[in-house]
Design an enzyme around this catalytic site. Structure first.
Site, short mmCIF file in Angstrom:
data_model
loop_
_atom_site.label_atom_id
_atom_site.label_comp_id
_atom_site.label_asym_id
_atom_site.label_seq_id
_atom_site.Cartn_x
_atom_site.Cartn_y
_atom_site.Cartn_z
N GLY A 37 0.83 -1.22 0.00
CA GLY A 37 0.00 0.00 0.00
C GLY A 37 0.85 1.26 0.00
O GLY A 37 2.06 1.22 0.21
N VAL A 58 -1.38 -7.03 10.39
CA VAL A 58 -2.59 -7.68 10.93
C VAL A 58 -2.36 -9.15 11.29
O VAL A 58 -3.25 -9.78 11.85
CB VAL A 58 -3.80 -7.60 9.96
CG1 VAL A 58 -4.25 -6.17 9.78
CG2 VAL A 58 -3.51 -8.26 8.63
N LEU A 74 -9.52 -6.01 4.46
CA LEU A 74 -9.08 -5.95 3.06
C LEU A 74 -7.60 -6.26 2.91
O LEU A 74 -7.12 -6.41 1.79
CB LEU A 74 -9.37 -4.57 2.47
CG LEU A 74 -10.81 -4.29 2.02
CD1 LEU A 74 -11.70 -3.97 3.20
CD2 LEU A 74 -10.87 -3.17 1.00
N GLY A 103 -11.03 -12.37 15.57
CA GLY A 103 -10.98 -12.34 17.04
C GLY A 103 -11.35 -10.96 17.56
O GLY A 103 -12.10 -10.81 18.54
N TYR A 146 -2.30 -17.47 -2.84
CA TYR A 146 -3.39 -16.48 -2.79
C TYR A 146 -4.75 -17.18 -2.74
O TYR A 146 -5.55 -16.95 -1.83
CB TYR A 146 -3.30 -15.58 -4.02
CG TYR A 146 -4.32 -14.45 -4.05
CD1 TYR A 146 -4.31 -13.46 -3.08
CD2 TYR A 146 -5.27 -14.38 -5.06
CE1 TYR A 146 -5.23 -12.42 -3.11
CE2 TYR A 146 -6.20 -13.35 -5.10
CZ TYR A 146 -6.18 -12.37 -4.13
OH TYR A 146 -7.09 -11.34 -4.17
N TYR A 160 -16.52 -18.80 12.48
CA TYR A 160 -16.85 -17.78 13.50
C TYR A 160 -18.33 -17.47 13.49
O TYR A 160 -18.93 -17.17 14.52
CB TYR A 160 -16.01 -16.52 13.28
CG TYR A 160 -14.72 -16.54 14.07
CD1 TYR A 160 -13.68 -17.40 13.71
CD2 TYR A 160 -14.54 -15.74 15.19
CE1 TYR A 160 -12.50 -17.45 14.43
CE2 TYR A 160 -13.36 -15.79 15.93
CZ TYR A 160 -12.35 -16.65 15.55
OH TYR A 160 -11.19 -16.70 16.29
N THR A 176 -11.04 -5.56 -10.40
CA THR A 176 -11.47 -4.17 -10.25
C THR A 176 -10.29 -3.26 -10.59
O THR A 176 -9.14 -3.63 -10.37
CB THR A 176 -11.95 -3.94 -8.81
OG1 THR A 176 -13.01 -4.85 -8.54
CG2 THR A 176 -12.46 -2.52 -8.60
N1 LIG Z 1 -8.53 -5.18 -6.78
C1 LIG Z 1 -9.06 -6.32 -7.19
O1 LIG Z 1 -9.31 -6.50 -8.38
C2 LIG Z 1 -9.41 -7.42 -6.19
C3 LIG Z 1 -10.03 -8.57 -6.69
C4 LIG Z 1 -10.35 -9.58 -5.79
C5 LIG Z 1 -10.12 -9.42 -4.44
N2 LIG Z 1 -9.52 -8.29 -4.00
C6 LIG Z 1 -9.24 -8.20 -2.55
O2 LIG Z 1 -9.54 -6.91 -2.08
C7 LIG Z 1 -8.59 -6.52 -1.07
C8 LIG Z 1 -7.94 -5.21 -1.44
O3 LIG Z 1 -7.25 -5.38 -2.69
P1 LIG Z 1 -6.48 -4.18 -3.39
O4 LIG Z 1 -6.64 -4.37 -4.85
O5 LIG Z 1 -6.87 -2.89 -2.78
O6 LIG Z 1 -4.96 -4.54 -3.03
P2 LIG Z 1 -3.77 -3.60 -2.53
O7 LIG Z 1 -2.52 -4.40 -2.61
O8 LIG Z 1 -3.81 -2.30 -3.22
O9 LIG Z 1 -4.15 -3.36 -1.00
C9 LIG Z 1 -3.95 -4.31 0.00
C10 LIG Z 1 -3.38 -3.60 1.22
O10 LIG Z 1 -3.16 -4.56 2.28
C11 LIG Z 1 -1.96 -4.20 2.95
N3 LIG Z 1 -1.44 -5.37 3.65
C12 LIG Z 1 -1.01 -6.54 3.11
N4 LIG Z 1 -0.59 -7.37 4.09
C13 LIG Z 1 -0.79 -6.74 5.26
C14 LIG Z 1 -0.57 -7.09 6.62
N5 LIG Z 1 -0.06 -8.28 6.98
N6 LIG Z 1 -0.90 -6.19 7.59
C15 LIG Z 1 -1.43 -4.98 7.25
N7 LIG Z 1 -1.66 -4.59 5.98
C16 LIG Z 1 -1.33 -5.46 4.99
C17 LIG Z 1 -1.04 -3.70 1.82
O11 LIG Z 1 0.02 -2.91 2.28
C18 LIG Z 1 -2.03 -2.92 0.96
O12 LIG Z 1 -2.11 -1.57 1.36
C19 LIG Z 1 -7.61 -7.68 -0.94
O13 LIG Z 1 -7.99 -8.50 0.14
C20 LIG Z 1 -7.76 -8.42 -2.25
O14 LIG Z 1 -7.45 -9.80 -2.11
C21 LIG Z 1 -9.15 -7.29 -4.84
#
Ligand SMILES: NC(=O)c1ccc[n+]([C@@H]2O[C@H](COP(=O)([O-])OP(=O)(O)OC[C@H]3O[C@@H](n4cnc5c(N)ncnc54)[C@H](O)[C@@H]3O)[C@@H](O)[C@H]2O)c1
Length: 310
Positions: A37, A58, A74, A103, A146, A160, A176
């Site tokens: 991020g 997290v 997320l 939790g 993944y 849960y 997206t």
């Molecule tokens: N964008 C898409 O097309 C898409 C499609 C399917 C699912 N998703 C899901 O939506 C969510 C958001 O996706 P995105 O596209 O914004 O991805 P992204 O990589 O832009 O954002 C994910 C964020 O999670 C943070 N992160 C990762 N591991 C972490 C940890 N251990 N502790 C704290 N923060 C952590 C990263 O630093 C990042 O800011 C994700 O769970 C992803 O699997 C996204």
């Protein structure tokens, strides 16, 4: 006003979700370890005194003082490039991170929303994919860190709900796109936009006849908020069913950017899904949601952001 924790807040979707929740008048606590991020995504959020950002992983114990009404999880490595580079972190955030955030939701008696993915369907044998389809995932394959972390996450959410009567939501998000995507994250739209805007050839993997369905970010955020506000505890597909081949996408990107880049083909990565299209009957009927932004319009809306970044 509700008090809401958003993990993955500095990411692409997390930052837009924070903006939306703040606009709706909520207090938002963002959490991110910035593994993928970018804090600059939260520039608008920081204008609100109802927003706080905690830099925290997290997968470690999470303490938040005071009440919470909702926990929206997320955080994840979310693009093939990142999860191939960090497979163990990817498994940990889907497993341990989901466990820790569940939790926390249980402790606070908060509603829990899990962002799952269309990748739980793997390389699907049915198209479009309804929620009832159980998927075709190789547990030892190159994408399994993944796919399986998200499948495990869904299972943990279910446990849960059943064991602790937690109020849960599960969004299966399909591809997206929009502003704030990293140019180096390897997803196809930032790749093509960057290549088109810098005059490089667009790289198409395989013959380009594989399909994807692309949802613009504002539609997706509307869908997530509608799901949160509903009482639907079963997984729900959220995505745009307008299915396109990668070759078609390349042509549309060239048109929208006005680029005269060419197209080159490279070898298809192993186990790349051949088709991907959400069946959105459930989200339509249960939430009254459907996407509104067409692919061309979404790419036009994103163009300024990508032009600034290249
Ligand atoms: N964008 C898409 O097309 C898409 C499609 C399917 C699912 N998703 C899901 O939506 C969510 C958001 O996706 P995105 O596209 O914004 O991805 P992204 O990589 O832009 O954002 C994910 C964020 O999670 C943070 N992160 C990762 N591991 C972490 C940890 N251990 N502790 C704290 N923060 C952590 C990263 O630093 C990042 O800011 C994700 O769970 C992803 O699997 C996204």
């Amino acid at each position: 006003m509700s008090r809401i924790l958003v993990t993955g807040a500095a990411g692409f979707l997390g930052s837009f979700l924070c903006d939306r929740l703040l606009e709706d008048g909520h207090e938002v606590i963002g959490m991110d370890n910035r593994v993928s991020g970018q804090t600059e995504n939260l520039e608008d959020a920081f204008y609100h005194d109802r927003f706080t950002l905690y830099e925290h992983d997290v997968t470690e114990f999470i303490h938040i003082s005071g009440e919470l009404d909702a926990v929206l999880h997320l955080a994840s490595l979310a693009s093939p490039v990142f999860y191939r580079d960090h497979p163990i972190k990817t498994l940990k955030v889907g497993a341990l991170g989901t466990h820790k955030t569940l939790g926390l939701a249980k402790e606070k008696d908060a509603t829990y929303l899990f962002t799952s993915t269309s990748e739980v369907y793997g390389d699907p044998e049915v198209n479009p994919q309804p929620e009832s389809y159980r998927g075709n995932v190789d547990p030892y394959g190159p994408r399994s860190c993944y796919d399986e972390s998200k499948r495990y996450g869904e299972s943990l959410v279910r446990a849960y709900r059943d064991k602790h009567e937690l109020d849960v939501r599960v969004a299966r998000i399909f591809n997206t796109y929009g502003p704030r995507m990293r140019l180096d994250d390897g997803r196809v739209i930032p790749n093509f936009m960057k290549q088109a805007l810098t005059g490089e050839d667009l790289t198409v993997y395989g013959d380009g006849e594989q399909t994807r369905s692309f949802c613009y970010v504002s539609d997706l955020i509307d869908g997530l908020v509608a799901l949160l506000e509903s009482d639907v505890e079963e997984p729900v597909n959220i995505g745009n069913p307008d299915e396109r081949s990668i070759n078609e996408l390349a042509e549309i990107v060239l048109e929208v950017t006005g680029s005269d880049s060419g197209i080159t083909h490279e070898e298809l990565p192993p186990q790349d899904p051949q088709v991907r299209r959400p069946d959105i009957s459930k989200v339509r009927s249960e939430l009254g949601w459907e996407p509104e932004v067409s692919l061309r319009d979404g790419l036009r809306k994103s163009l300024g952001y990508f032009e600034e970044r290249v």
